[in-house]
Design an enzyme around this catalytic site. Structure first.
Site, short mmCIF file in Angstrom:
data_model
loop_
_atom_site.label_atom_id
_atom_site.label_comp_id
_atom_site.label_asym_id
_atom_site.label_seq_id
_atom_site.Cartn_x
_atom_site.Cartn_y
_atom_site.Cartn_z
N GLU A 189 0.84 -1.19 0.00
CA GLU A 189 0.00 0.00 0.00
C GLU A 189 0.89 1.26 0.00
O GLU A 189 0.97 2.01 0.96
CB GLU A 189 -0.98 -0.10 1.18
CG GLU A 189 -1.86 -1.35 1.00
CD GLU A 189 -2.73 -1.73 2.19
OE1 GLU A 189 -2.79 -0.97 3.17
OE2 GLU A 189 -3.36 -2.81 2.12
N HIS A 331 -4.36 2.73 5.16
CA HIS A 331 -4.32 1.58 4.25
C HIS A 331 -4.70 2.06 2.85
O HIS A 331 -5.08 3.20 2.65
CB HIS A 331 -5.36 0.53 4.70
CG HIS A 331 -4.97 -0.28 5.89
ND1 HIS A 331 -4.61 -1.61 5.80
CD2 HIS A 331 -4.91 0.04 7.20
CE1 HIS A 331 -4.34 -2.08 7.01
NE2 HIS A 331 -4.50 -1.10 7.90
N GLU A 398 -8.89 3.88 3.96
CA GLU A 398 -8.50 3.09 2.78
C GLU A 398 -8.30 4.10 1.65
O GLU A 398 -9.25 4.56 1.03
CB GLU A 398 -9.59 2.07 2.42
CG GLU A 398 -9.73 0.94 3.41
CD GLU A 398 -8.64 -0.12 3.30
OE1 GLU A 398 -7.78 -0.03 2.40
OE2 GLU A 398 -8.65 -1.05 4.13
O1 0X9 Z 1 -8.45 -6.31 5.07
C1 0X9 Z 1 -7.88 -5.35 5.61
O2 0X9 Z 1 -7.03 -5.49 6.48
C2 0X9 Z 1 -8.26 -3.92 5.19
N1 0X9 Z 1 -8.29 -3.80 3.76
S1 0X9 Z 1 -6.88 -3.84 2.93
O3 0X9 Z 1 -7.17 -3.86 1.51
N2 0X9 Z 1 -6.06 -2.51 3.21
O4 0X9 Z 1 -6.13 -4.98 3.36
C3 0X9 Z 1 -9.65 -3.63 5.72
C4 0X9 Z 1 -9.79 -3.74 7.20
C5 0X9 Z 1 -11.16 -3.35 7.63
N3 0X9 Z 1 -11.41 -3.67 9.00
C6 0X9 Z 1 -10.97 -2.86 9.98
N4 0X9 Z 1 -10.36 -1.77 9.74
N5 0X9 Z 1 -11.24 -3.23 11.21
ZN ZN Z 2 -4.26 -2.65 4.11
#
Ligand code: 0X9
Ligand code: ZN
Length: 408
Positions: A189, A331, A398
């Site tokens: 990322e 992220h 995100e």
């Molecule tokens: O799956 C993940 O860890 C996150 N998306 S990513 O594409 N960056 O890997 C989303 C996480 C969502 N849940 C929380 N933030 N608790």
């Molecule tokens: Zn991520």
């Protein structure tokens, strides 16, 4: 008054922020022949997988590399190996290969094509320069080690750094409200580390001229960790879509898929709820035990020293109205502002406040605000831990629309 200045400054961060391809079939590594469309792939493929309901999506998200979720259209975008493709096909899922994304995934451009993103070393050099050039405002703290650094032999690994930004002449520092900003827990990322680093530069370069920034740096304490997962980031800088850390002693012997997903490894409701995988090769592998990874420990230990425990132990204990501090973990991608819980569809005890703050943050960057579990169920994430354990107002951004976001 203090609150609105605080908000404005944090929001500056927000502002910074097909059809089957003939011949593209899912072919085994080393295979050169692309079979006719519709046959099983023999290399990585990016697919649109149509899910019948939430339970099916959560089961998929707990085991596979989900990139996008489109609840309105009933599909998720996933990166799959040929074996995974076959398994899902056998399970009866309808899948369409995304031609454009598959080509990108098979021929990734590394960081050489992205001059706007500093490498691990370049980022660390910037952090050192900031600490030297702004010695009364910025302090560089070594908060722990990467997995490679902890393991004897092999790659040397990295320290994990937090840059503390606050006017050191206005004390006591511990009494100032704290903003903890972290990035790059997921290696691929790219945008996130650069955004965190530029935010640090922005605060320091505008101190003394911009009154909002000056007030913020004087009376608040900001910790910025731009590279939470430097080992993984180093791999991703070579152009692969690496996500996890590089832990290789948990039973996965495939060098392209070992590692622990640090955003499933935190010690709040670790592995509780079908929101992570117990398979060491899976992209959402939660690790052998809670906070097993040195990167997770570095973050948790630092955060524990910075914030008081503001929430009781019960699922429905709220943090009080005068709870202090905020944590944002950057992220990518999907243009979302997410708040806890991720482990359950139930609202957090501070749902109203988290939602209000999250919607306000999203107003500034035009992202979609929602509870994390609206995306899919996750357990062991940073934000569930920091809110669940300490009652910190915690958010995941995100960022953007791609892992390797174009510099433009
Ligand atoms: O799956 C993940 O860890 C996150 N998306 S990513 O594409 N960056 O890997 C989303 C996480 C969502 N849940 C929380 N933030 N608790
Ligand atoms: Zn991520």
């Amino acid at each position: 008054m203090r609150n609105s200045r605080w908000m404005l400054t944090v929001l500056a961060l927000a502002a910074l922020s097909v059809g089957l391809l003939p011949g593209i079939t899912p072919h085994a590594a080393g295979g050169t022949e692309a079979g006719p469309p519709g046959q099983n792939p023999t290399d990585l493929v990016v697919v649109r997988l149509y899910f019948p309901d939430r339970d099916a999506l959560n089961a998929i998200a707990a085991e596979y590399d989900v990139w996008e979720v489109h609840h309105d259209l009933g599909y998720a975008v996933l990166l799959l190996t040929p074996e995974e493709y076959e398994t899902l096909q056998r399970q009866g899922y309808r899948m369409e290969i995304d031609e454009e994304k598959t080509i990108e995934a098979r021929n990734p451009l590394g960081i050489p094509g992205y001059p706007c993103y500093r490498t691990v070393e370049e980022t660390y050099q910037t952090l050192e320069e900031l600490a030297t050039n702004y010695s009364s405002l910025a302090e560089l703290e070594d908060i722990g080690d990467s997995w490679d650094k902890v393991m004897p032999g092999g790659n040397p690994g990295y320290d994990i750094y937090a840059l503390r930004i606050t006017n050191e002449d206005i004390t006591p520092l511990e009494d100032k409200p704290t903003f903890f900003l972290m990035a790059e827990i997921h290696a691929r990322e790219y945008t996130t580390a650069e955004t965190a680093t530029r935010f640090a530069e922005y605060l320091l370069q505008n101190y003394g001229t911009n009154p909002e920034i000056t007030f913020f740096v004087d009376y608040y304490r900001t910790y910025i960790v731009p590279m939470t997962n430097p080992d993984g980031r180093k791999i991703a800088e070579g152009g692969t879509l690496w996500r996890k850390n590089v832990d290789n002693d948990d039973g996965c012997t495939n060098p392209s898929s070992w590692g622990t997903d640090l955003n499933r490894n935190h010690s709040y409701r670790w592995g509780c709820c079908g929101g992570s995988s117990g398979s060491p090769c899976a992209e959402t592998y939660r690790g052998p035990s809670q906070a097993s990874e040195p990167e997770t420990q570095a973050i948790q230990n630092k955060v524990l020293t910075l914030f008081p425990d503001q929430r009781g132990p019960g699922d429905s204990d709220p943090a009080p109205n005068d709870a202090t501090g905020i944590l944002i973990t950057l992220h990518s991608y999907s243009e979302l502002v997410l708040w806890p819980w991720g482990w359950t569809y139930s609202g957090a005890p501070n749902e109203a406040q988290l939602q209000t703050l999250g919607r306000k943050l999203a107003w500034y960057n035009n992202y979609t605000p929602e509870q994390s579990s609206d995306l899919y169920i996750t357990d062991g994430t940073t934000d569930d831990w920091s809110y669940g354990e300490l009652g910190i107002a915690s958010f995941t951004f995100e960022m953007g629309t791609q892992f390797f976001q174009a510099c433009s």
